[in-house]
Scaffold this motif. Structure first.
Motif, PDB file in Angstrom:
ATOM      1  N   HIS A 171       6.208  51.553  48.474  1.00  0.00           N
ATOM      2  CA  HIS A 171       7.376  51.533  47.582  1.00  0.00           C
ATOM      3  C   HIS A 171       7.556  52.884  46.882  1.00  0.00           C
ATOM      4  N   LYS A 210       8.635  55.682  49.389  1.00  0.00           N
ATOM      5  CA  LYS A 210      10.050  55.557  49.749  1.00  0.00           C
ATOM      6  C   LYS A 210      10.930  56.118  48.631  1.00  0.00           C
ATOM      7  N   ALA A 211      10.619  55.780  47.391  1.00  0.00           N
ATOM      8  CA  ALA A 211      11.394  56.303  46.259  1.00  0.00           C
ATOM      9  C   ALA A 211      11.252  57.819  46.145  1.00  0.00           C
ATOM     10  N   GLU A 252      10.692  59.909  48.620  1.00  0.00           N
ATOM     11  CA  GLU A 252      11.494  60.496  49.700  1.00  0.00           C
ATOM     12  C   GLU A 252      12.966  60.547  49.299  1.00  0.00           C
ATOM     13  N   ASN A 253      13.467  59.475  48.697  1.00  0.00           N
ATOM     14  CA  ASN A 253      14.859  59.467  48.236  1.00  0.00           C
ATOM     15  C   ASN A 253      15.091  60.544  47.175  1.00  0.00           C
ATOM     16  N   LYS A 254      14.135  60.709  46.268  1.00  0.00           N
ATOM     17  CA  LYS A 254      14.245  61.744  45.237  1.00  0.00           C
ATOM     18  C   LYS A 254      14.222  63.131  45.885  1.00  0.00           C
ATOM     19  N   LYS A 309      15.316  63.932  48.886  1.00  0.00           N
ATOM     20  CA  LYS A 309      16.640  64.147  49.487  1.00  0.00           C
ATOM     21  C   LYS A 309      17.667  64.483  48.407  1.00  0.00           C
ATOM     22  N   GLU A 310      17.640  63.721  47.327  1.00  0.00           N
ATOM     23  CA  GLU A 310      18.554  63.945  46.204  1.00  0.00           C
ATOM     24  C   GLU A 310      18.394  65.366  45.646  1.00  0.00           C
ATOM     25  N   ARG A 341       5.659  55.429  57.157  1.00  0.00           N
ATOM     26  CA  ARG A 341       6.863  56.010  56.570  1.00  0.00           C
ATOM     27  C   ARG A 341       7.415  57.154  57.425  1.00  0.00           C
ATOM     28  N   LEU A 370      13.298  65.225  56.612  1.00  0.00           N
ATOM     29  CA  LEU A 370      14.191  64.309  55.908  1.00  0.00           C
ATOM     30  C   LEU A 370      15.616  64.311  56.449  1.00  0.00           C
TER      31      LEU A 370
END
Length: 171
Positions: free
Chosen positions: A103, A106-107, A109-111, A113-114, A138, A166
């Motif tokens: 979890h 995953k968060a 990785e999103n950060k 990308k952001e 992952r 990414l």
């Protein structure tokens, strides 16, 4: 595992719990070449470096109890590597192996990308099969092994490097 999991950006109020969890990782000798426990001042300085720009620290908690943390770290200060972040992830000792890392990763990785990173890299001990399993699930791939990369408890240790693209464009 509790269904009340929350992942959020770390605040200055989280530093003591981050320090305690990091020091568990140092004591357990499974996730870092560091051997000296971190002081409050060490963690304060580290947080200040991460609380600006594109680097980030996330925490995972349940019922307001911190269970782990992860960070995007500088890979290199050279301009050519501005799209590459190194990652750290630490789970509180009693919560390891229960899926929290997935979890949190995953968060993170999103950060990443952001924050316009195109790749995340990490280093892991060859003996850390639990961590490697998480990273492979992952989508991370093994890049290679640095033999005798560091010393832990007076012994040379091999370190595997892994990466994940990414899918972001340069520029």
């Amino acid at each position: 595992m509790s269904a009340n999991l929350v992942i959020r950006e770390a605040t200055i109020q989280d530093l003591e719990e981050i320090r305690l969890i990091y020091n568990q990782g140092i004591e357990d000798r499974i996730a870092t070449l560091e051997e000296t426990p971190k002081s409050k001042e060490d963690i304060q300085k580290w947080y200040e470096e991460h609380h600006q720009g594109r680097y980030a620290v996330l925490v995972i908690e349940s019922d307001q109890q911190m269970l782990g943390w992860a960070s995007l770290n500088a890979y290199s200060h050279r301009y050519a590597y501005q799209g590459v972040a190194d990652l750290s992830i630490y789970i509180e000792r009693s919560w390891r192996g229960k899926g929290l890392g997935s979890h949190l990763l995953k968060a993170l990785e999103n950060k990443a990308k952001e924050n316009r990173f195109h790749k995340i890299i990490l280093s892991t001990f060859l003996s850390n099969s639990l961590g490697q399993g998480l990273y492979r699930k992952r989508g991370f791939r093994e890049v290679g092994v640095f033999e005798n990369q560091g010393i832990v408890d007076g012994q040379f240790i091999d370190v595997m490097t892994m990466e994940k693209w990414l899918g972001l464009n340069s520029g």
